[in-house]
Write an enzyme that holds these catalytic residues in place. Structure first.
Site, PDB file in Angstrom:
ATOM      1  N   GLU A  95      15.229  26.012 -35.913  1.00 47.96           N
ATOM      2  CA  GLU A  95      14.620  25.067 -36.845  1.00 47.96           C
ATOM      3  C   GLU A  95      13.549  25.732 -37.689  1.00 47.96           C
ATOM      4  OE1 GLU A  95      11.806  22.006 -38.350  1.00 47.96           O
ATOM      5  OE2 GLU A  95      11.402  23.688 -36.991  1.00 47.96           O
ATOM      6  N   GLU A  96      12.915  26.779 -37.148  1.00 49.92           N
ATOM      7  CA  GLU A  96      11.757  27.376 -37.803  1.00 49.92           C
ATOM      8  C   GLU A  96      12.103  28.433 -38.838  1.00 49.92           C
ATOM      9  OE1 GLU A  96       8.979  26.144 -37.579  1.00 49.92           O
ATOM     10  OE2 GLU A  96       8.539  25.371 -35.583  1.00 49.92           O
TER      11      GLU A  96
ATOM     12  N   HIS B 229      13.680  20.705 -31.339  1.00 43.68           N
ATOM     13  CA  HIS B 229      14.124  22.103 -31.467  1.00 43.68           C
ATOM     14  C   HIS B 229      13.481  22.976 -30.389  1.00 43.68           C
ATOM     15  CE1 HIS B 229      10.375  23.608 -33.417  1.00 43.68           C
ATOM     16  NE2 HIS B 229      10.396  22.484 -34.121  1.00 43.68           N
TER      17      HIS B 229
ATOM     18  N   ASP C 190       4.402  22.630 -31.228  1.00 45.75           N
ATOM     19  CA  ASP C 190       5.597  22.674 -32.073  1.00 45.75           C
ATOM     20  C   ASP C 190       6.689  23.490 -31.402  1.00 45.75           C
ATOM     21  OD1 ASP C 190       7.228  22.272 -34.218  1.00 45.75           O
ATOM     22  OD2 ASP C 190       6.221  23.706 -35.540  1.00 45.75           O
TER      23      ASP C 190
ATOM     24  N   GLU D  75       9.124  15.852 -33.441  1.00 43.06           N
ATOM     25  CA  GLU D  75       8.124  16.750 -34.020  1.00 43.06           C
ATOM     26  C   GLU D  75       6.720  16.241 -33.678  1.00 43.06           C
ATOM     27  OE1 GLU D  75       8.251  19.552 -35.614  1.00 43.06           O
ATOM     28  OE2 GLU D  75      10.347  19.773 -36.213  1.00 43.06           O
TER      29      GLU D  75
ATOM     30  N   ASP E  81      13.205  26.467 -30.639  1.00 47.80           N
ATOM     31  CA  ASP E  81      12.606  27.720 -31.099  1.00 47.80           C
ATOM     32  C   ASP E  81      11.163  27.538 -31.526  1.00 47.80           C
ATOM     33  OD1 ASP E  81      13.572  26.207 -33.317  1.00 47.80           O
ATOM     34  OD2 ASP E  81      13.458  27.980 -34.612  1.00 47.80           O
TER      35      ASP E  81
ATOM     36  N   HIS F  86       1.885  26.120 -35.378  1.00 44.79           N
ATOM     37  CA  HIS F  86       1.912  27.486 -35.890  1.00 44.79           C
ATOM     38  C   HIS F  86       0.548  28.179 -35.829  1.00 44.79           C
ATOM     39  CE1 HIS F  86       5.708  26.433 -38.508  1.00 44.79           C
ATOM     40  NE2 HIS F  86       5.800  26.014 -37.252  1.00 44.79           N
TER      41      HIS F  86
END
Length: 405
Positions: free
Chosen positions: A157-158, A84, A127, A186, A86, A381
């Site tokens: 995705e987030e 992903h 991530d 991931e 984003d 994150h």
């Protein structure tokens, strides 16, 4: 922020004379420099599309801000490589920068695991732009792969599942997404994490009667009623569940609570937002039954329903989000061969994936899938999100060896 951050819109082509580390470092830095918090992936998706299309040997298509590129030549088996674009919102960690060895911003654990290395610091480092950089590098350098390949770099995705770019791609163009095996890149520190837990999110709602707090006996306090909800959550003990040889950890937790309209008003409603992470031995319906009973009837978008059983029997429930689990699929021949190579190169056996990932979408399509990516999932994150360059070179080396004829 986004307009200022997106001045650099291009991903430079890979020079055949540059080393893998040099190419990966450059691609990584360029995509890190493109602000791509969910809803703002467009400029990065543009750059990815241009980069892949410029290679001249891939069929490149786009749906929204999801880019899909095929290298199909009838090689027999078909592997999907997905990541992903984003990130979660920035937290004083954009723009990114390279940290040289000895920089105090390098985390102690990263410095110990990767002594003397440059480290990329900033939002999305683990991530999952480190892995995205590897996928783009592979697309540029894998000229004679062993399998047919599809690269999917997708948006949203987030955030909530209804926005997920991979989901929207599958719904709009199911014929674009197929294969015998899929790798979701991931962050896993270059180890294999099989399957994933499923997740449901819902509000447990208590109702009362509003009144002036000076005459509280005229009302009925909905916040006080929520104490029983919290008591049930506090009494819950996390469960370990063995599925296909991997151990998954379940959890039920309150993540938000809201109620009341004023400091002198007895509240007539309180909502406890609950997240249940369930092991891949359960379907969505089985997970919901454990929380609210089989006959509850609560579905996304259909309002409040009384829980007829389960952990929150007797309370009103309103569904907010749901995503299915995925079994590990460790018995697939492609999984077995990849796991053997990862074990040889890293010493790591496959582990269970505790968080939810899009391997579940491939599982729904009947495609075995694993999580395998650069960077530590434990740093995803975080404000000090960071990844060492050797994680990218290791992942690229493993995948090049596994995918090459």
């Amino acid at each position: 922020m986004a307009g200022m951050a997106n001045e650099q819109q291009m991903i430079d082509p890979v020079d055949p004379d540059e080393t893998a580390q040099a190419a990966l470092s450059r691609i990584f830095a360029q995509i890190m420099g493109m602000y791509s918090v969910s809803d703002d992936e467009g400029p990065l998706a543009d750059a990815v599309e241009i980069f892949l299309d410029s290679l001249g040997r891939l069929r490149v298509r786009r749906h929204g801000d999801t880019v899909i590129a095929d290298d199909i030549a009838g090689r027999g088996q078909h592997v999907v490589l997905a990541g992903h674009l984003d990130t979660v919102p920035v937290a004083d960690n954009f723009p990114p920068r390279w940290l040289e060895p000895g920089d105090p911003l390098i985390r102690e654990d990263i410095a110990q695991e990767h002594p003397g290395e440059r480290v990329m610091w900033g939002r999305g480092a683990t991530d999952m732009k480190a892995s995205d950089a590897v996928l783009l590098y592979l697309a540029a350098t894998l000229r004679e792969p062993k399998y047919d390949l599809t690269y999917i770099l997708y948006d949203h995705e987030e955030v909530s599942a209804d926005k997920n770019g991979l989901r929207r791609l599958i719904e709009a163009h199911p014929d674009w997404v197929g294969g015998d095996f899929a790798i979701i890149a991931e962050p896993t520190s270059c180890g294999i994490e099989g399957g994933c837990n499923g997740t449901i999110r819902f509000d447990v709602v208590t109702h009362g009667v509003a009144a002036h707090s000076a005459r509280a006996w005229m009302g009925d306090n909905a916040i006080h009623k929520a104490a029983e909800v919290l008591d049930r959550l506090q009494a819950y003990e996390p469960q370990d569940v063995l599925v296909d040889g991997l151990t998954y950890r379940e959890g039920v937790n309150a993540t938000l609570i809201s109620g009341g309209t004023g400091t002198n008003v007895i509240p007539d409603e309180c909502r406890v937002h609950v997240n249940y992470r369930f092991a891949p031995d359960k379907t969505l319906e089985q997970a919901k039954a454990l929380m609210m009973g089989q006959e509850c009837g609560a579905q996304l978008g259909n309002g409040e329903h009384k829980a007829t059983g389960g952990m929150f029997a007797g309370f009103d429930i309103e569904m907010r989000d749901e995503s299915p689990s995925a079994r590990p699929g460790m018995d697939s021949p492609l999984t077995t061969s990849l796991a053997a190579l990862v074990k040889e190169r890293t010493g790591r056996d496959p582990q269970a994936k505790f968080g939810w990932t899009d391997v579940a979408r491939f599982a729904q399509l009947g495609i075995p899938a694993v999580n395998l990516g650069a960077g530590s999932a434990l740093l995803a994150h975080k404000r000090d999100e960071q990844a060492a360059i050797s994680d990218l070179t290791l992942l690229a080396d493993i995948l090049q060896e596994w995918l090459s004829a």
